[in-house]
Design a protein around this motif. Structure first.
Motif, PDB file in Angstrom:
ATOM      1  N   GLY A  72       0.427  -1.067   0.010  1.00  0.00           N
ATOM      2  CA  GLY A  72       0.273  -0.087   0.209  1.00  0.00           C
ATOM      3  C   GLY A  72       0.830   1.349   0.002  1.00  0.00           C
ATOM      4  N   GLU A  73       2.296   1.985  -0.783  1.00  0.00           N
ATOM      5  CA  GLU A  73       3.081   2.438  -0.257  1.00  0.00           C
ATOM      6  C   GLU A  73       3.336   3.488  -1.815  1.00  0.00           C
ATOM      7  N   ALA A  74       2.512   2.726  -2.749  1.00  0.00           N
ATOM      8  CA  ALA A  74       2.580   3.071  -4.529  1.00  0.00           C
ATOM      9  C   ALA A  74       2.223   4.506  -4.257  1.00  0.00           C
ATOM     10  N   ASP A  75       2.468   6.036  -3.738  1.00  0.00           N
ATOM     11  CA  ASP A  75       1.551   6.862  -4.621  1.00  0.00           C
ATOM     12  C   ASP A  75       3.301   8.153  -5.745  1.00  0.00           C
ATOM     13  N   GLY A  76       2.513   8.823  -6.653  1.00  0.00           N
ATOM     14  CA  GLY A  76       3.419   9.146  -8.180  1.00  0.00           C
ATOM     15  C   GLY A  76       5.018   9.437  -7.795  1.00  0.00           C
ATOM     16  N   GLY A  77       4.719   9.948  -5.864  1.00  0.00           N
ATOM     17  CA  GLY A  77       6.451  10.140  -6.438  1.00  0.00           C
ATOM     18  C   GLY A  77       7.142   8.818  -5.720  1.00  0.00           C
ATOM     19  N   TYR A  78       6.837   7.542  -5.179  1.00  0.00           N
ATOM     20  CA  TYR A  78       7.398   6.866  -4.895  1.00  0.00           C
ATOM     21  C   TYR A  78       7.926   6.010  -6.156  1.00  0.00           C
ATOM     22  N   ILE A  79       6.786   6.210  -7.020  1.00  0.00           N
ATOM     23  CA  ILE A  79       6.788   5.567  -8.682  1.00  0.00           C
ATOM     24  C   ILE A  79       8.259   5.965  -9.415  1.00  0.00           C
ATOM     25  N   GLN A  80       8.172   7.215  -9.220  1.00  0.00           N
ATOM     26  CA  GLN A  80       9.377   8.389 -10.068  1.00  0.00           C
ATOM     27  C   GLN A  80      10.475   8.107  -9.306  1.00  0.00           C
ATOM     28  N   ASP A  81      10.221   7.572  -8.292  1.00  0.00           N
ATOM     29  CA  ASP A  81      11.675   7.686  -7.314  1.00  0.00           C
ATOM     30  C   ASP A  81      12.200   6.561  -7.824  1.00  0.00           C
ATOM     31  N   GLN A  82      10.900   5.231  -7.855  1.00  0.00           N
ATOM     32  CA  GLN A  82      12.137   3.966  -8.075  1.00  0.00           C
ATOM     33  C   GLN A  82      11.950   4.201  -9.764  1.00  0.00           C
ATOM     34  N   ALA A  83      11.917   4.528 -10.597  1.00  0.00           N
ATOM     35  CA  ALA A  83      12.116   4.395 -12.213  1.00  0.00           C
ATOM     36  C   ALA A  83      13.009   5.234 -12.149  1.00  0.00           C
ATOM     37  N   LYS A  85      14.966   4.913 -10.576  1.00  0.00           N
ATOM     38  CA  LYS A  85      16.389   4.448  -9.605  1.00  0.00           C
ATOM     39  C   LYS A  85      16.669   2.874 -10.264  1.00  0.00           C
ATOM     40  N   HIS A  86      16.023   2.616 -10.658  1.00  0.00           N
ATOM     41  CA  HIS A  86      16.183   1.549 -11.965  1.00  0.00           C
ATOM     42  C   HIS A  86      16.320   2.090 -13.394  1.00  0.00           C
ATOM     43  N   GLY A  87      16.892   3.637 -13.327  1.00  0.00           N
ATOM     44  CA  GLY A  87      17.183   4.362 -14.918  1.00  0.00           C
ATOM     45  C   GLY A  87      16.218   4.054 -16.199  1.00  0.00           C
ATOM     46  N   LEU A  88      14.879   3.974 -15.578  1.00  0.00           N
ATOM     47  CA  LEU A  88      13.568   4.057 -16.544  1.00  0.00           C
ATOM     48  C   LEU A  88      13.277   5.274 -16.973  1.00  0.00           C
ATOM     49  N   LEU A  89      13.238   6.344 -16.147  1.00  0.00           N
ATOM     50  CA  LEU A  89      13.309   7.447 -15.587  1.00  0.00           C
ATOM     51  C   LEU A  89      14.998   8.890 -15.775  1.00  0.00           C
ATOM     52  N   ARG A  90      15.260   9.996 -15.931  1.00  0.00           N
ATOM     53  CA  ARG A  90      15.911  10.681 -15.465  1.00  0.00           C
ATOM     54  C   ARG A  90      16.040  12.104 -14.892  1.00  0.00           C
ATOM     55  N   GLU A  91      16.705  12.693 -14.069  1.00  0.00           N
ATOM     56  CA  GLU A  91      15.827  14.165 -13.990  1.00  0.00           C
ATOM     57  C   GLU A  91      16.634  15.252 -15.176  1.00  0.00           C
ATOM     58  N   VAL A  92      16.096  16.051 -15.126  1.00  0.00           N
ATOM     59  CA  VAL A  92      16.751  17.296 -16.194  1.00  0.00           C
ATOM     60  C   VAL A  92      16.222  18.691 -16.254  1.00  0.00           C
ATOM     61  N   TYR A 113      11.600  14.682 -15.585  1.00  0.00           N
ATOM     62  CA  TYR A 113      11.456  13.534 -15.722  1.00  0.00           C
ATOM     63  C   TYR A 113      11.076  13.087 -17.101  1.00  0.00           C
ATOM     64  N   GLU A 114      12.233  12.647 -17.927  1.00  0.00           N
ATOM     65  CA  GLU A 114      12.170  12.050 -18.994  1.00  0.00           C
ATOM     66  C   GLU A 114      12.511  10.661 -18.639  1.00  0.00           C
ATOM     67  N   TYR A 115      11.644  10.102 -19.655  1.00  0.00           N
ATOM     68  CA  TYR A 115      12.304   8.597 -20.268  1.00  0.00           C
ATOM     69  C   TYR A 115      13.415   9.067 -20.301  1.00  0.00           C
ATOM     70  N   ALA A 116      14.075   7.150 -20.127  1.00  0.00           N
ATOM     71  CA  ALA A 116      15.364   6.737 -20.112  1.00  0.00           C
ATOM     72  C   ALA A 116      15.219   5.560 -20.150  1.00  0.00           C
ATOM     73  N   GLY A 117      16.460   5.183 -20.804  1.00  0.00           N
ATOM     74  CA  GLY A 117      16.832   2.880 -20.619  1.00  0.00           C
ATOM     75  C   GLY A 117      16.156   2.676 -21.727  1.00  0.00           C
ATOM     76  N   PRO A 118      15.167   1.680 -21.951  1.00  0.00           N
ATOM     77  CA  PRO A 118      14.411   1.526 -22.388  1.00  0.00           C
ATOM     78  C   PRO A 118      13.261   1.990 -22.456  1.00  0.00           C
ATOM     79  N   MET A 119      12.254   2.892 -21.961  1.00  0.00           N
ATOM     80  CA  MET A 119      11.300   3.924 -22.047  1.00  0.00           C
ATOM     81  C   MET A 119      11.616   4.591 -23.428  1.00  0.00           C
ATOM     82  N   VAL A 120      13.204   4.865 -23.460  1.00  0.00           N
ATOM     83  CA  VAL A 120      12.811   6.029 -24.726  1.00  0.00           C
ATOM     84  C   VAL A 120      12.406   5.519 -26.061  1.00  0.00           C
ATOM     85  N   ALA A 121      12.046   6.433 -26.695  1.00  0.00           N
ATOM     86  CA  ALA A 121      11.444   6.417 -27.574  1.00  0.00           C
ATOM     87  C   ALA A 121      12.108   7.187 -28.662  1.00  0.00           C
TER      88      ALA A 121
END
Length: 136
Positions: A72-83, A85-92, A113-121
């Protein structure tokens, strides 16, 4: 002079790309069958390694998200932080010339935040034009 389709395509590449390629492997010359196989094999190997890394990032992120959903911990900020951490988003920094904020809240210079790694289009035409020094 008439060139083969491959030579024509080679000559159509930008000069800086041809120069970088020639620096890496030497000037244009006929390749042996073994050299061609090696080039193709290296490209396949590199793509497999890239895909394996992308899949590992996505699986790790998915496991974290499933775990936080169960807890029951999934809020938007947590999901963004985890993404991130796993290289799916990057801060710009937000830049209104290249980023589109559909809600209209972001201002130039703010964290974005921008998509990174395998999420990049592939880049949008707007980003490509700005990156090449053009205007929108």
């Amino acid at each position: 002079m008439t060139y083969s389709p491959i030579t024509t395509e080679w000559l159509a590449l930008p000069a800086d790309i041809r120069s970088a390629a020639e620096t890496a492997v030497g000037h244009l010359r006929p390749l042996t069958h073994a050299e061609i196989l090696l080039i193709v094999g290296r490209a396949i190997k590199a793509e497999r390694e890239r895909c394996a890394s992308d899949i590992a990032s996505l699986v790790s992120f998915a496991k974290d998200m499933i775990g936080c959903a169960w807890a029951g911990e999934a809020d938007g900020g947590y999901i963004q932080d985890q993404a991130t951490k796993h290289g799916l988003l990057r801060e710009v920094e937000f830049n209104s010339r290249i980023h589109l904020d559909p809600n209209g809240y972001a201002e130039d210079g703010q964290i974005w935040y921008e998509y990174a790694g395998p999420m990049v289009a592939p880049p949008s035409p707007k980003l490509a034009a700005v990156s090449e020094g053009g205007e929108e």
